[in-house]
Design a protein around this motif. Structure first.
Motif, PDB file in Angstrom:
ATOM      1  N   MET A 200       0.838  -1.197   0.000  1.00 25.28           N
ATOM      2  CA  MET A 200       0.000   0.000   0.000  1.00 25.28           C
ATOM      3  C   MET A 200       0.875   1.250   0.000  1.00 25.28           C
ATOM      4  O   MET A 200       1.981   1.248   0.538  1.00 25.28           O
ATOM      5  CB  MET A 200      -1.005  -0.008   1.162  1.00 25.28           C
ATOM      6  CG  MET A 200      -0.452  -0.296   2.540  1.00 25.28           C
ATOM      7  SD  MET A 200      -1.792  -0.486   3.749  1.00 25.28           S
ATOM      8  CE  MET A 200      -0.865  -0.275   5.269  1.00 25.28           C
ATOM      9  N   GLY A 201       0.343   2.291  -0.628  1.00 23.83           N
ATOM     10  CA  GLY A 201       1.063   3.540  -0.744  1.00 23.83           C
ATOM     11  C   GLY A 201       1.471   3.811  -2.188  1.00 23.83           C
ATOM     12  O   GLY A 201       2.066   2.959  -2.839  1.00 23.83           O
ATOM     13  N   MET A 202       1.119   5.016  -2.658  1.00 25.14           N
ATOM     14  CA  MET A 202       1.473   5.469  -3.999  1.00 25.14           C
ATOM     15  C   MET A 202       2.142   6.851  -3.852  1.00 25.14           C
ATOM     16  O   MET A 202       2.468   7.268  -2.753  1.00 25.14           O
ATOM     17  CB  MET A 202       0.221   5.528  -4.881  1.00 25.14           C
ATOM     18  CG  MET A 202      -0.715   4.353  -4.641  1.00 25.14           C
ATOM     19  SD  MET A 202      -1.897   3.939  -5.936  1.00 25.14           S
ATOM     20  CE  MET A 202      -2.602   5.470  -6.405  1.00 25.14           C
ATOM     21  N   SER A 203       2.341   7.547  -4.965  1.00 23.70           N
ATOM     22  CA  SER A 203       3.094   8.812  -4.903  1.00 23.70           C
ATOM     23  C   SER A 203       2.585   9.774  -3.827  1.00 23.70           C
ATOM     24  O   SER A 203       3.379  10.394  -3.127  1.00 23.70           O
ATOM     25  CB  SER A 203       3.040   9.514  -6.261  1.00 23.70           C
ATOM     26  OG  SER A 203       3.791   8.780  -7.194  1.00 23.70           O
ATOM     27  N   ASN A 204       1.263   9.884  -3.700  1.00 24.69           N
ATOM     28  CA  ASN A 204       0.715  10.906  -2.809  1.00 24.69           C
ATOM     29  C   ASN A 204       0.578  10.476  -1.357  1.00 24.69           C
ATOM     30  O   ASN A 204       0.322  11.309  -0.491  1.00 24.69           O
ATOM     31  CB  ASN A 204      -0.657  11.365  -3.318  1.00 24.69           C
ATOM     32  CG  ASN A 204      -0.527  12.193  -4.571  1.00 24.69           C
ATOM     33  OD1 ASN A 204       0.462  12.899  -4.751  1.00 24.69           O
ATOM     34  ND2 ASN A 204      -1.495  12.070  -5.456  1.00 24.69           N
ATOM     35  N   ASP A 205       0.707   9.166  -1.109  1.00 19.41           N
ATOM     36  CA  ASP A 205       0.401   8.733   0.260  1.00 19.41           C
ATOM     37  C   ASP A 205       1.350   7.657   0.797  1.00 19.41           C
ATOM     38  O   ASP A 205       1.043   6.996   1.774  1.00 19.41           O
ATOM     39  CB  ASP A 205      -1.060   8.261   0.347  1.00 19.41           C
ATOM     40  CG  ASP A 205      -1.395   7.160  -0.654  1.00 19.41           C
ATOM     41  OD1 ASP A 205      -0.470   6.496  -1.154  1.00 19.41           O
ATOM     42  OD2 ASP A 205      -2.601   6.961  -0.921  1.00 19.41           O
ATOM     43  N   PHE A 206       2.545   7.488   0.153  1.00 21.84           N
ATOM     44  CA  PHE A 206       3.392   6.367   0.596  1.00 21.84           C
ATOM     45  C   PHE A 206       3.952   6.566   2.003  1.00 21.84           C
ATOM     46  O   PHE A 206       4.143   5.590   2.742  1.00 21.84           O
ATOM     47  CB  PHE A 206       4.523   6.089  -0.414  1.00 21.84           C
ATOM     48  CG  PHE A 206       5.561   7.170  -0.547  1.00 21.84           C
ATOM     49  CD1 PHE A 206       6.663   7.207   0.302  1.00 21.84           C
ATOM     50  CD2 PHE A 206       5.436   8.156  -1.517  1.00 21.84           C
ATOM     51  CE1 PHE A 206       7.618   8.200   0.180  1.00 21.84           C
ATOM     52  CE2 PHE A 206       6.392   9.155  -1.640  1.00 21.84           C
ATOM     53  CZ  PHE A 206       7.484   9.184  -0.793  1.00 21.84           C
ATOM     54  N   GLU A 207       4.199   7.830   2.423  1.00 21.06           N
ATOM     55  CA  GLU A 207       4.737   8.026   3.774  1.00 21.06           C
ATOM     56  C   GLU A 207       3.712   7.640   4.838  1.00 21.06           C
ATOM     57  O   GLU A 207       4.044   6.981   5.825  1.00 21.06           O
ATOM     58  CB  GLU A 207       5.214   9.479   3.947  1.00 21.06           C
ATOM     59  CG  GLU A 207       6.509   9.725   3.183  1.00 21.06           C
ATOM     60  CD  GLU A 207       6.808  11.196   2.961  1.00 21.06           C
ATOM     61  OE1 GLU A 207       5.991  11.880   2.311  1.00 21.06           O
ATOM     62  OE2 GLU A 207       7.872  11.655   3.424  1.00 21.06           O
ATOM     63  N   LEU A 208       2.477   8.019   4.580  1.00 16.47           N
ATOM     64  CA  LEU A 208       1.390   7.635   5.490  1.00 16.47           C
ATOM     65  C   LEU A 208       1.217   6.115   5.481  1.00 16.47           C
ATOM     66  O   LEU A 208       1.032   5.495   6.539  1.00 16.47           O
ATOM     67  CB  LEU A 208       0.091   8.328   5.048  1.00 16.47           C
ATOM     68  CG  LEU A 208      -1.153   8.088   5.890  1.00 16.47           C
ATOM     69  CD1 LEU A 208      -0.940   8.539   7.324  1.00 16.47           C
ATOM     70  CD2 LEU A 208      -2.360   8.801   5.277  1.00 16.47           C
ATOM     71  N   ALA A 209       1.305   5.519   4.290  1.00 11.45           N
ATOM     72  CA  ALA A 209       1.143   4.057   4.180  1.00 11.45           C
ATOM     73  C   ALA A 209       2.230   3.331   4.975  1.00 11.45           C
ATOM     74  O   ALA A 209       1.948   2.366   5.686  1.00 11.45           O
ATOM     75  CB  ALA A 209       1.176   3.631   2.709  1.00 11.45           C
ATOM     76  N   ILE A 210       3.477   3.819   4.881  1.00 11.46           N
ATOM     77  CA  ILE A 210       4.574   3.194   5.624  1.00 11.46           C
ATOM     78  C   ILE A 210       4.338   3.357   7.126  1.00 11.46           C
ATOM     79  O   ILE A 210       4.521   2.421   7.909  1.00 11.46           O
ATOM     80  CB  ILE A 210       5.938   3.777   5.194  1.00 11.46           C
ATOM     81  CG1 ILE A 210       6.235   3.389   3.733  1.00 11.46           C
ATOM     82  CG2 ILE A 210       7.061   3.285   6.115  1.00 11.46           C
ATOM     83  CD1 ILE A 210       7.411   4.137   3.105  1.00 11.46           C
ATOM     84  N   ALA A 211       3.899   4.543   7.519  1.00 13.08           N
ATOM     85  CA  ALA A 211       3.596   4.770   8.945  1.00 13.08           C
ATOM     86  C   ALA A 211       2.536   3.784   9.436  1.00 13.08           C
ATOM     87  O   ALA A 211       2.520   3.404  10.608  1.00 13.08           O
ATOM     88  CB  ALA A 211       3.125   6.206   9.165  1.00 13.08           C
ATOM     89  N   CYS A 212       1.651   3.363   8.521  1.00  9.29           N
ATOM     90  CA  CYS A 212       0.589   2.414   8.887  1.00  9.29           C
ATOM     91  C   CYS A 212       1.040   0.971   8.711  1.00  9.29           C
ATOM     92  O   CYS A 212       0.251   0.052   8.896  1.00  9.29           O
ATOM     93  CB  CYS A 212      -0.668   2.670   8.064  1.00  9.29           C
ATOM     94  SG  CYS A 212      -1.440   4.263   8.383  1.00  9.29           S
ATOM     95  N   GLY A 213       2.290   0.748   8.300  1.00  5.59           N
ATOM     96  CA  GLY A 213       2.810  -0.620   8.261  1.00  5.59           C
ATOM     97  C   GLY A 213       3.059  -1.209   6.883  1.00  5.59           C
ATOM     98  O   GLY A 213       3.393  -2.389   6.770  1.00  5.59           O
TER      99      GLY A 213
END
Ligand SMILES: *Cc1c(COP(=O)(O)O)cnc(C)c1O
Length: 227
Positions: A200-213
């Motif tokens: 999960m996580g693409m250009s606009n949201d990968f940092e948030l996705a990583i924070a979520c695991g």
């Protein structure tokens, strides 16, 4: 794309990914898939030359064309798009490293049948519609664990390696976060069954996705952008 641009894009992405993953743990490894669907084989080659090794496409024909053009490079190819039943055989013949978008039990059964006929196996992720959006593919989060188990039991030629989800398509970060957290929770339930990737996580949201695991991100526009 110029080599200097490719280097800058990749370095900037890796720096952000490093910062995000180290907030979780130094042992939390995140793999980057460059999604090349809007880019040319030439651009993929440039990114390959500066160090990116894994790429993904969302159309079987595009995957085939780019794999053929870049045949001489040991690139790891992923498939992330909606798989139409009439394209299953073509995809099997391409032997991708990982298919992220197995989005129903029905498709799994059909894919397994065709894999069996060709005596092949395929590594896949179960796509979950954690944003509950009608426009998105994927199984209902409430049914995901059950469907995952059914695929393990009914589809011996499919090697399930985890889950994939596309974050909610909204501005509100809390809503996107909720969809990632839901996917992560399902992933955790599936780890005892062999799940290893939470894509999960693409250009606009990968940092948030990583924070979520997330431990596998699919980044297209940020990596291929021309400055
Ligand atoms: C296009 C695509 C991506 C990459 O999107 P960007 O916003 O360009 O990073 C990731 N995953 C899937 C399934 C896609 O279709």
């Amino acid at each position: 794309m110029e080599k200097t641009t490719a280097t800058r894009n990749l370095n900037s992405l890796i720096t952000k990914v490093e910062a995000a993953r180290l907030k979780i743990s130094e042992y939390h490894i995140v793999k980057i898939i460059g999604i090349s669907k809007y880019s040319t084989a030439e651009d993929i080659k440039t990114l390959y030359e500066v160090g990116q090794r894994a790429f993904g496409e969302n159309k079987v024909q595009d995957l085939k064309d780019k794999m053929q053009t870049l045949d001489e490079f040991p690139i790891e190819w992923h498939f992330v798009g909606t798989l139409q039943k009439n394209k299953i055989n073509n995809l099997i013949d391409l032997n991708p490293t990982l298919v992220h978008s197995l989005d129903s039990l029905d498709l799994a059964i059909e894919l397994n049948k065709k894999l069996e006929a060709k005596n092949k196996k395929m590594s896949c992720l179960l796509q979950i519609n954690s944003a509950f959006e009608d426009t998105k593919s994927g199984v209902d989060p409430k049914e995901a664990v059950d469907i995952y188990k059914k695929i393990i039991n009914l589809c011996p030629n499919i090697i399930l390696k985890g889950v994939m989800s596309i974050g909610a398509n909204v501005e509100d970060e809390d809503i996107i976060k909720k969809s990632f957290q839901l996917t992560k929770k399902i992933y955790e339930e599936l780890v005892p069954l062999g799940a290893r990737y939470c894509s999960m996580g693409m250009s606009n949201d990968f940092e948030l996705a990583i924070a979520c695991g997330s431990n596998l991100i699919r980044v297209g526009s940020t990596l291929f952008k021309n400055l």
